[in-house]
Motif scaffolding. Sequence first.
Motif, short mmCIF file in Angstrom:
data_model
loop_
_atom_site.label_atom_id
_atom_site.label_comp_id
_atom_site.label_asym_id
_atom_site.label_seq_id
_atom_site.Cartn_x
_atom_site.Cartn_y
_atom_site.Cartn_z
N UNK A 162 0.17 9.82 -5.25
CA UNK A 162 -0.45 8.65 -4.63
C UNK A 162 -0.89 9.00 -3.22
N UNK A 163 -1.86 8.25 -2.72
CA UNK A 163 -2.33 8.47 -1.36
C UNK A 163 -1.45 7.69 -0.38
N UNK A 164 -0.96 8.35 0.66
CA UNK A 164 -0.09 7.72 1.66
C UNK A 164 -0.87 7.26 2.89
N UNK A 165 -2.01 7.89 3.17
CA UNK A 165 -2.81 7.56 4.35
C UNK A 165 -4.27 7.37 3.96
N UNK A 166 -4.92 6.46 4.63
CA UNK A 166 -6.37 6.39 4.64
C UNK A 166 -6.85 7.09 5.90
N UNK A 167 -7.72 8.08 5.74
CA UNK A 167 -8.13 8.91 6.86
C UNK A 167 -9.60 8.71 7.18
N UNK A 168 -9.90 8.75 8.45
CA UNK A 168 -11.29 8.80 8.90
C UNK A 168 -11.33 9.72 10.12
N UNK A 169 -12.52 9.94 10.67
CA UNK A 169 -12.62 10.82 11.83
C UNK A 169 -12.01 10.20 13.06
N UNK A 170 -11.81 8.87 13.05
CA UNK A 170 -11.31 8.19 14.25
C UNK A 170 -9.88 7.69 14.14
N UNK A 171 -9.41 7.44 12.92
CA UNK A 171 -8.08 6.87 12.82
C UNK A 171 -7.38 7.29 11.53
N UNK A 172 -6.09 7.07 11.54
CA UNK A 172 -5.22 7.38 10.40
C UNK A 172 -4.37 6.15 10.16
N UNK A 173 -4.41 5.61 8.94
CA UNK A 173 -3.72 4.36 8.66
C UNK A 173 -2.94 4.48 7.37
N UNK A 174 -1.71 3.97 7.37
CA UNK A 174 -0.89 4.00 6.17
C UNK A 174 -1.48 3.10 5.09
N UNK A 175 -1.44 3.58 3.85
CA UNK A 175 -1.75 2.72 2.71
C UNK A 175 -0.54 1.84 2.42
N UNK A 176 -0.67 0.78 1.61
CA UNK A 176 0.52 -0.02 1.23
C UNK A 176 1.62 0.84 0.63
N UNK A 177 1.22 1.83 -0.21
CA UNK A 177 2.22 2.72 -0.80
C UNK A 177 2.88 3.59 0.27
N UNK A 178 2.07 4.04 1.22
CA UNK A 178 2.62 4.84 2.32
C UNK A 178 3.58 4.06 3.18
N UNK A 179 3.24 2.79 3.46
CA UNK A 179 4.11 1.95 4.28
C UNK A 179 5.44 1.71 3.58
#
Length: 289
Positions: free
Chosen positions: A19-36
């Motif tokens: 499963x994916x734990x983070x949503x990544x972009x060039x500017x930010x890193x955010x936990x997914x619901x599963x990651x949280x």
Amino acid sequence: MTPSAVSKLVSRLERRLGTRLFNRSTRQLQLTPEGAAFYDRSVRILADLAEAEQCASASALPHGRVRINVNVPMGRRFLLPLVPALSARYPDLVLDIVLTDTVVDLMEDRTDIAIRHGPLKSSRLMARKLGRMRMRLVAAPAYLARYGMPGTPADLRRHRRIGSSYWRMHDGWPQLDDGGPVPVLPPGIVQASDGDAVLQLAIAGMGLAYLAAFQVDEHIAAGKLVPVLEAFHSPALVDTHAVYLGHHGKLPARIRAVLDFLQENMRIGNGEGMVAEHGRVAASWMADG
């Protein structure tokens, strides 16, 4: 660890979990619901392990390194004088004291405890309230002789103000009120990243300064500074906290020992510019971003 090493470990963990734990972009890193959810469960497991270790070593004195961050004026006046007694009580602690007026990220800076005053933002950090600091707006007699005494907070727009680049509220003095909201004031003609430097600039007549009472009271008594607009912002009390990472009741013994010591002995009051909070104050879910 380097960012690239962390990235590889996270990717490996995501492959193992499927499963994916983070949503990544060039500017930010955010936990997914599963990651949280995975993070919260992991934190609880680690806290239980820390508690088990504490129970196993309850008879031993706290030991290890404790990194404490505090602004320069408070550190010099209140924390450093307590270090000999703290070290004598816990000789196996290694105290790493950082005096800086820069607000640091506790996790990124590997800081165990930070002493801060002013409103705290809501976050996962914990905070113990140490007391309430009195703030005063002051200016040198020479400055007031040249530019005049402000009569209301609105008059501050035409005055020279010493900016406080070290403080999260350097863009305004929120305690000032003349019957309604006062517009946020932009930084003044000069800024300083050290509270003691702001004080020296004020004494030199550079402009108005908003500082803790313990910094300015003796200079007011000596005639070097004059209180300004006290009728509009008295008593101008600002909360002071010790903020830290971790769950209340599940802290490493070394951090808990220092927090308890500060609450018992850091009595910033009795003429030192803070209204003391007597007795033990419960930790609260508040922190600085």
